[in-house]
Design a protein around this motif. Sequence first.
Motif, PDB file in Angstrom:
ATOM      1  N   SER A  32      22.465  19.000 -33.494  1.00 46.14           N
ATOM      2  CA  SER A  32      22.873  17.649 -33.098  1.00 46.14           C
ATOM      3  C   SER A  32      21.738  16.634 -33.103  1.00 46.14           C
ATOM      4  O   SER A  32      21.992  15.429 -33.101  1.00 46.14           O
ATOM      5  N   SER A  33      20.498  17.123 -33.089  1.00 49.21           N
ATOM      6  CA  SER A  33      19.357  16.220 -32.935  1.00 49.21           C
ATOM      7  C   SER A  33      18.309  16.486 -34.004  1.00 49.21           C
ATOM      8  O   SER A  33      17.811  17.612 -34.136  1.00 49.21           O
ATOM      9  N   ASP A  34      17.949  15.455 -34.759  1.00 50.14           N
ATOM     10  CA  ASP A  34      16.877  15.593 -35.755  1.00 50.14           C
ATOM     11  C   ASP A  34      15.552  15.920 -35.082  1.00 50.14           C
ATOM     12  O   ASP A  34      14.706  16.621 -35.648  1.00 50.14           O
ATOM     13  N   LEU A  66      23.010  15.419 -23.487  1.00 50.19           N
ATOM     14  CA  LEU A  66      23.431  16.826 -23.462  1.00 50.19           C
ATOM     15  C   LEU A  66      24.946  16.938 -23.308  1.00 50.19           C
ATOM     16  O   LEU A  66      25.584  17.798 -23.937  1.00 50.19           O
ATOM     17  N   ASP A  67      25.530  16.081 -22.469  1.00 53.14           N
ATOM     18  CA  ASP A  67      26.995  16.073 -22.338  1.00 53.14           C
ATOM     19  C   ASP A  67      27.648  15.791 -23.686  1.00 53.14           C
ATOM     20  O   ASP A  67      28.658  16.413 -24.047  1.00 53.14           O
ATOM     21  N   PHE A  68      27.067  14.858 -24.432  1.00 53.34           N
ATOM     22  CA  PHE A  68      27.629  14.520 -25.740  1.00 53.34           C
ATOM     23  C   PHE A  68      27.478  15.679 -26.725  1.00 53.34           C
ATOM     24  O   PHE A  68      28.398  15.990 -27.487  1.00 53.34           O
ATOM     25  N   ILE A  69      26.321  16.335 -26.706  1.00 47.95           N
ATOM     26  CA  ILE A  69      26.086  17.453 -27.623  1.00 47.95           C
ATOM     27  C   ILE A  69      27.061  18.598 -27.352  1.00 47.95           C
ATOM     28  O   ILE A  69      27.589  19.224 -28.281  1.00 47.95           O
ATOM     29  N   TYR A  70      27.339  18.855 -26.082  1.00 46.13           N
ATOM     30  CA  TYR A  70      28.172  20.010 -25.723  1.00 46.13           C
ATOM     31  C   TYR A  70      29.668  19.694 -25.699  1.00 46.13           C
ATOM     32  O   TYR A  70      30.490  20.605 -25.843  1.00 46.13           O
ATOM     33  N   THR A  71      30.045  18.430 -25.496  1.00 53.86           N
ATOM     34  CA  THR A  71      31.476  18.114 -25.336  1.00 53.86           C
ATOM     35  C   THR A  71      31.984  17.070 -26.329  1.00 53.86           C
ATOM     36  O   THR A  71      33.194  16.818 -26.377  1.00 53.86           O
ATOM     37  N   SER A  72      31.080  16.424 -27.081  1.00 52.18           N
ATOM     38  CA  SER A  72      31.435  15.307 -27.973  1.00 52.18           C
ATOM     39  C   SER A  72      31.984  14.110 -27.202  1.00 52.18           C
ATOM     40  O   SER A  72      32.633  13.232 -27.782  1.00 52.18           O
ATOM     41  N   TRP A  73      31.717  14.070 -25.912  1.00 54.69           N
ATOM     42  CA  TRP A  73      32.138  12.935 -25.079  1.00 54.69           C
ATOM     43  C   TRP A  73      30.891  12.306 -24.462  1.00 54.69           C
ATOM     44  O   TRP A  73      30.062  12.997 -23.867  1.00 54.69           O
ATOM     45  N   LEU A  74      30.759  10.985 -24.636  1.00 54.56           N
ATOM     46  CA  LEU A  74      29.564  10.288 -24.164  1.00 54.56           C
ATOM     47  C   LEU A  74      29.936   9.346 -23.024  1.00 54.56           C
ATOM     48  O   LEU A  74      30.630   8.346 -23.244  1.00 54.56           O
ATOM     49  N   SER A  89      17.797   7.564 -28.938  1.00 51.19           N
ATOM     50  CA  SER A  89      16.838   7.119 -29.954  1.00 51.19           C
ATOM     51  C   SER A  89      15.650   8.068 -30.033  1.00 51.19           C
ATOM     52  O   SER A  89      15.202   8.426 -31.125  1.00 51.19           O
ATOM     53  N   TYR A  90      15.144   8.480 -28.879  1.00 51.51           N
ATOM     54  CA  TYR A  90      13.980   9.369 -28.855  1.00 51.51           C
ATOM     55  C   TYR A  90      14.316  10.732 -29.458  1.00 51.51           C
ATOM     56  O   TYR A  90      13.526  11.304 -30.223  1.00 51.51           O
ATOM     57  N   LEU A  91      15.503  11.252 -29.121  1.00 53.38           N
ATOM     58  CA  LEU A  91      15.911  12.569 -29.610  1.00 53.38           C
ATOM     59  C   LEU A  91      16.601  12.496 -30.968  1.00 53.38           C
ATOM     60  O   LEU A  91      16.978  13.526 -31.528  1.00 53.38           O
ATOM     61  N   GLN A  92      16.790  11.288 -31.479  1.00 55.14           N
ATOM     62  CA  GLN A  92      17.367  11.057 -32.810  1.00 55.14           C
ATOM     63  C   GLN A  92      18.773  11.655 -32.933  1.00 55.14           C
ATOM     64  O   GLN A  92      19.096  12.367 -33.890  1.00 55.14           O
ATOM     65  N   VAL A  93      19.599  11.340 -31.936  1.00 53.46           N
ATOM     66  CA  VAL A  93      21.013  11.732 -31.976  1.00 53.46           C
ATOM     67  C   VAL A  93      21.777  10.518 -32.499  1.00 53.46           C
ATOM     68  O   VAL A  93      22.237   9.667 -31.732  1.00 53.46           O
ATOM     69  N   THR A  94      21.907  10.414 -33.802  1.00 55.17           N
ATOM     70  CA  THR A  94      22.416   9.195 -34.432  1.00 55.17           C
ATOM     71  C   THR A  94      23.874   8.904 -34.077  1.00 55.17           C
ATOM     72  O   THR A  94      24.270   7.741 -33.978  1.00 55.17           O
ATOM     73  N   GLU A  95      24.689   9.962 -33.896  1.00 58.87           N
ATOM     74  CA  GLU A  95      26.092   9.724 -33.541  1.00 58.87           C
ATOM     75  C   GLU A  95      26.205   9.044 -32.183  1.00 58.87           C
ATOM     76  O   GLU A  95      27.050   8.160 -31.980  1.00 58.87           O
ATOM     77  N   ALA A  96      25.350   9.414 -31.239  1.00 56.39           N
ATOM     78  CA  ALA A  96      25.372   8.789 -29.912  1.00 56.39           C
ATOM     79  C   ALA A  96      24.929   7.334 -29.996  1.00 56.39           C
ATOM     80  O   ALA A  96      25.479   6.459 -29.308  1.00 56.39           O
ATOM     81  N   ILE A  97      23.942   7.049 -30.836  1.00 54.82           N
ATOM     82  CA  ILE A  97      23.492   5.662 -31.015  1.00 54.82           C
ATOM     83  C   ILE A  97      24.636   4.816 -31.570  1.00 54.82           C
ATOM     84  O   ILE A  97      24.862   3.682 -31.130  1.00 54.82           O
ATOM     85  N   GLY A  98      25.378   5.369 -32.529  1.00 54.56           N
ATOM     86  CA  GLY A  98      26.515   4.641 -33.094  1.00 54.56           C
ATOM     87  C   GLY A  98      27.587   4.348 -32.063  1.00 54.56           C
ATOM     88  O   GLY A  98      28.181   3.258 -32.056  1.00 54.56           O
ATOM     89  N   LEU A  99      27.841   5.300 -31.159  1.00 57.02           N
ATOM     90  CA  LEU A  99      28.834   5.077 -30.105  1.00 57.02           C
ATOM     91  C   LEU A  99      28.370   3.994 -29.127  1.00 57.02           C
ATOM     92  O   LEU A  99      29.181   3.185 -28.656  1.00 57.02           O
TER      93      LEU A  99
END
Length: 384
Positions: A32-34, A66-74, A89-99
């Motif tokens: 989930s994270s680059d 972590l909630d988003f990575i494990y449940t896809s809910w932010l 941004s720091y962990l490079q979770v691009t899907e969360a940034i888009g949400l």
Amino acid sequence: LSAPESEGLMCDILLKVKENEFPAHKSLLACSSDYFRAMFKSYTKESKASVIHLQVISSMGLQHILDFIYTSWLPLSFESLEDTLEAASYLQVTEAIGLCNQYIVNNLTLENCCFSANVATKFYLPDALAATEKYIISNLWRLLDLDFTGLLELNFRSLMAVVESDVSKVNESCLLNLVMMWLKHDKSRLTLRSSLLEQIRYGLIPVEDLRKVYTQSEVPLPDRLQHHNMCVIGNFLYVLGGEIESSQSETKTDPSFSVTSGVHRYDPRFNKWAQITGMLEKRCQFSCCVLGNNIFAIGGRGENGSLHSSVEVYNITRDRWTKVVELPCKIHGHASTVCKNTIYLSGGKSTEQTNTSKDVYSLTTVEGILCTGTVHICCIKTLC
């Protein structure tokens, strides 16, 4: 997938933010994270570690990611938005940034639009930034009444977008007032004043409104002075030397003073005093005048009643004082003026006199000294 993470089942990595610990699974983090994908590659030291310390992000932000990575809910709110975006941004979770970007676009209100514009600028969310700036421009007339404080906190880019646009229901006087208040809100913004003020259409502002905006209240000097001197260059007022009231004066009725070499400059644009490079010698009861871009400080009285025959010149371009040829005698309490690139001195008292002097001195651009009778011609080359 939330149960193994929350219960710590089969977790093979522990993430720590200060005192808070978050058990997790390397495989899910890497998918989930680059940031974690690069960290957990076989050749890195972290791939063998059992504990990873994350110093930059907050505990709340990490928990949301972590909630988003494990449940896809932010879980998002404007109170936690910055923490969440910082972690994403720091962990490079691009899907969360888009949400987060979409959350801002879909939930703009008068109360949060200025804050949202600042967040979108900080984390480079172009879609959210465009939406917030459009919203602010459309509702500026409401914001000026409802959330003026929010406008004062607005970032420079968004304020420029507002000023450059054709704002409906807001006259140019209000825009000018907003810009002036925004500049005064933070002194570090003064370097941006030209870019903003150039966008104001002054021809649309009534003269009376311009006078109100630019009429300033009195601003006292930083120190109480006497026997100082003043001059004007380029619409700036310079106050030089004099005697400064001592902070250790025993009584207010009989204060003590000490001679100073300090120089202060008043800027009428921002109604403020600034201390600049002081003179080379402490002076009071001296004369000063302007020749070109130079300020001449001539003669005067120093500490302990000592008199000066010295002349020093301040170049405003170089911000530097330089000593030049001295006067024929030590003098104080005299007057000076400029005529045809020549400085004329008259009156005052010298060391040998008890009465006011009748001598006249002239400082020109020719080098050399010539004395004839009671008239002394002291010639000094003007500095470039």
